[in-house]
Design an enzyme around this catalytic site. Structure first.
Site, PDB file in Angstrom:
ATOM      1  N   GLU A  73      25.243 -17.180  20.274  1.00 45.88           N
ATOM      2  CA  GLU A  73      24.539 -16.191  19.462  1.00 45.88           C
ATOM      3  C   GLU A  73      25.506 -15.376  18.606  1.00 45.88           C
ATOM      4  O   GLU A  73      25.264 -15.140  17.418  1.00 45.88           O
ATOM      5  CB  GLU A  73      23.729 -15.265  20.371  1.00 45.88           C
ATOM      6  CG  GLU A  73      23.087 -14.078  19.683  1.00 45.88           C
ATOM      7  CD  GLU A  73      22.056 -14.460  18.635  1.00 45.88           C
ATOM      8  OE1 GLU A  73      21.609 -13.550  17.910  1.00 45.88           O
ATOM      9  OE2 GLU A  73      21.706 -15.652  18.505  1.00 45.88           O
ATOM     10  N   HIS A  76      27.031 -17.282  15.670  1.00 48.74           N
ATOM     11  CA  HIS A  76      26.017 -17.345  14.606  1.00 48.74           C
ATOM     12  C   HIS A  76      25.974 -16.035  13.838  1.00 48.74           C
ATOM     13  O   HIS A  76      25.909 -16.018  12.594  1.00 48.74           O
ATOM     14  CB  HIS A  76      24.649 -17.666  15.225  1.00 48.74           C
ATOM     15  CG  HIS A  76      23.538 -17.671  14.235  1.00 48.74           C
ATOM     16  ND1 HIS A  76      22.365 -16.976  14.432  1.00 48.74           N
ATOM     17  CD2 HIS A  76      23.414 -18.263  13.016  1.00 48.74           C
ATOM     18  CE1 HIS A  76      21.567 -17.143  13.388  1.00 48.74           C
ATOM     19  NE2 HIS A  76      22.184 -17.921  12.524  1.00 48.74           N
ATOM     20  N   HIS A 137      12.702 -16.228  10.200  1.00 44.99           N
ATOM     21  CA  HIS A 137      14.168 -16.205  10.106  1.00 44.99           C
ATOM     22  C   HIS A 137      14.688 -17.563   9.646  1.00 44.99           C
ATOM     23  O   HIS A 137      15.617 -17.638   8.823  1.00 44.99           O
ATOM     24  CB  HIS A 137      14.735 -15.847  11.481  1.00 44.99           C
ATOM     25  CG  HIS A 137      16.147 -15.349  11.444  1.00 44.99           C
ATOM     26  ND1 HIS A 137      16.624 -14.494  10.478  1.00 44.99           N
ATOM     27  CD2 HIS A 137      17.200 -15.590  12.268  1.00 44.99           C
ATOM     28  CE1 HIS A 137      17.902 -14.228  10.703  1.00 44.99           C
ATOM     29  NE2 HIS A 137      18.274 -14.902  11.778  1.00 44.99           N
ATOM     30  N   HIS A 247       2.675 -31.141  13.206  1.00 46.93           N
ATOM     31  CA  HIS A 247       4.012 -31.373  12.637  1.00 46.93           C
ATOM     32  C   HIS A 247       4.226 -32.864  12.377  1.00 46.93           C
ATOM     33  O   HIS A 247       4.779 -33.249  11.340  1.00 46.93           O
ATOM     34  CB  HIS A 247       5.071 -30.850  13.601  1.00 46.93           C
ATOM     35  CG  HIS A 247       6.474 -31.017  13.082  1.00 46.93           C
ATOM     36  ND1 HIS A 247       6.886 -30.556  11.856  1.00 46.93           N
ATOM     37  CD2 HIS A 247       7.569 -31.599  13.643  1.00 46.93           C
ATOM     38  CE1 HIS A 247       8.156 -30.848  11.677  1.00 46.93           C
ATOM     39  NE2 HIS A 247       8.596 -31.489  12.741  1.00 46.93           N
ATOM     40  N   HIS A 308      18.609 -32.796  12.377  1.00 41.08           N
ATOM     41  CA  HIS A 308      17.262 -32.819  11.799  1.00 41.08           C
ATOM     42  C   HIS A 308      17.031 -31.575  10.937  1.00 41.08           C
ATOM     43  O   HIS A 308      16.417 -31.651   9.867  1.00 41.08           O
ATOM     44  CB  HIS A 308      16.241 -32.900  12.927  1.00 41.08           C
ATOM     45  CG  HIS A 308      14.876 -33.326  12.490  1.00 41.08           C
ATOM     46  ND1 HIS A 308      14.641 -34.440  11.719  1.00 41.08           N
ATOM     47  CD2 HIS A 308      13.645 -32.785  12.733  1.00 41.08           C
ATOM     48  CE1 HIS A 308      13.347 -34.574  11.499  1.00 41.08           C
ATOM     49  NE2 HIS A 308      12.725 -33.576  12.091  1.00 41.08           N
TER      50      HIS A 308
END
Length: 335
Positions: A73, A76, A137, A247, A308
């Site tokens: 975290e 990032h 986000h 999806h 992906h």
């Protein structure tokens, strides 16, 4: 602004890196690796000594320190913070050089987006991974990347339509492609943020009987009931199956539409630039489909799942390149 092209390219690469790190953080369940923001258990890094860990766990007894997740975290956040500073620098330089006719509105828009992204990052923690915030986000990161790329195209004065003026009629179709791909990326974010990525492990859509389990009202409820945390999901099996199935169906629609667009432009284009752009988009589309299938067959391996996300971003950039090339505008236009 032409002199700032290397800075824009570097920031663009960093933005792609931040998207990758965001996906890695989300997929390693590290979104709450640090239960506060912008620091981590009140520190600028991760608690490491026994004393720091003891103090952290006293302050946040509901969240024991997991160093690996906390570092995921915080790394990032470090990269995202650096990205924000660089976008601020691009805006300052654009404002200073506004007399040279550079595109000022794009840096201003990017600055606004990155400030809102910081707020979304904080809300992701304070609202305990509420799906709409996590998805927002993700979309904000993609929007930042796309705006940077559009700025790069503008300052590079890309215009390779001299032999393809007749293909401007495909511009609306390219814009439709952007809308379809954006919706599909949003569906992917919604699938991930609701922890629905592994509920369907058969192809092409889901296991037998999935259609009888579809329920849309709760599956796509943007503001969910208040909960102590949304980590690891709050929806039932039927809702997650619905999200995942939509999806998959969205992926099929996106594949058919973008494949048609890429093939049409490839065979109709006379300029090498547009033909190459169509071929690149087609290749990226094939890779993305292969990654999606691999996620199902191999039960969401981390490297494939992160890839992906990254390839989805590259596919959007390829589509933006085509749209920008097709869009009718005066020769040598700067903005």
């Amino acid at each position: 602004m032409q002199n700032n092209k290397p800075l824009i390219i570097f920031t663009l690469i960093l933005a792609l890196g931040v998207i990758s790190l965001g996906a890695f953080t989300r997929l390693t369940d590290a979104g709450l690796g640090c239960p506060d923001w912008p620091g981590c258990y009140g520190l600028i890094d991760v608690p490491q000594t026994e004393t720091q860990i003891a103090k952290a766990e006293m302050a946040f007894p509901e969240r024991p320190v997991e160093p690996a997740k906390a570092w995921n975290e915080m790394i990032h956040r470090y990269f995202a913070g650096t990205l924000g500073l660089l976008i601020g620098l691009i805006f300052i330089l654009s404002f200073k050089n506004r007399d040279q006719g550079g595109p000022l509105y794009l840096p201003l828009l990017m600055l606004g987006v990155v400030i809102f992204q910081a707020a979304l990052g904080a809300w992701t923690v304070t609202l305990k991974l509420m799906p709409i915030i996590v998805m927002g986000h993700l979309l904000g990161g993609f929007l930042t990347l796309c705006l940077l790329y559009l700025l790069l195209l503008r300052v590079s004065k890309v215009n390779d339509r001299s032999m393809d003026a007749s293909l401007t009629r495909y511009t609306p179709f390219a814009f439709i492609g952007i809308v379809i791909l954006t919706l599909q990326i949003a569906l992917g974010g919604w699938t991930s943020s609701n922890y629905a990525a592994l509920v369907c492990q058969e192809l092409p859509v889901c296991h037998d009987g999935w259609m009888t389990q579809l329920t849309f009202s709760e599956s796509f409820q943007l503001i969910p009931p208040e909960r102590e945390t949304y980590e690891f999901g709050h929806l039932g099996a039927a809702e997650r199956i619905t999200i995942h199935a939509m999806h998959r169906i969205g992926a099929m629609i996106t594949l058919i539409y973008l494949a048609w667009l890429a093939l049409t432009l490839f065979f109709k284009a006379r300029s090498a630039g547009l033909k190459k752009s169509a071929a690149v988009m087609g290749l990226i589309l094939i890779i993305q489909v292969a990654l999606g299938v691999s996620n199902v067959v191999f039960s969401l391996p981390l490297a494939v799942a992160v890839a992906h996300n990254v390839v989805a971003a590259l596919l959007m950039l390829a589509l933006i390149t085509i749209t920008y090339s097709l869009k009718s505008r005066p020769e040598n236009a700067y903005v």
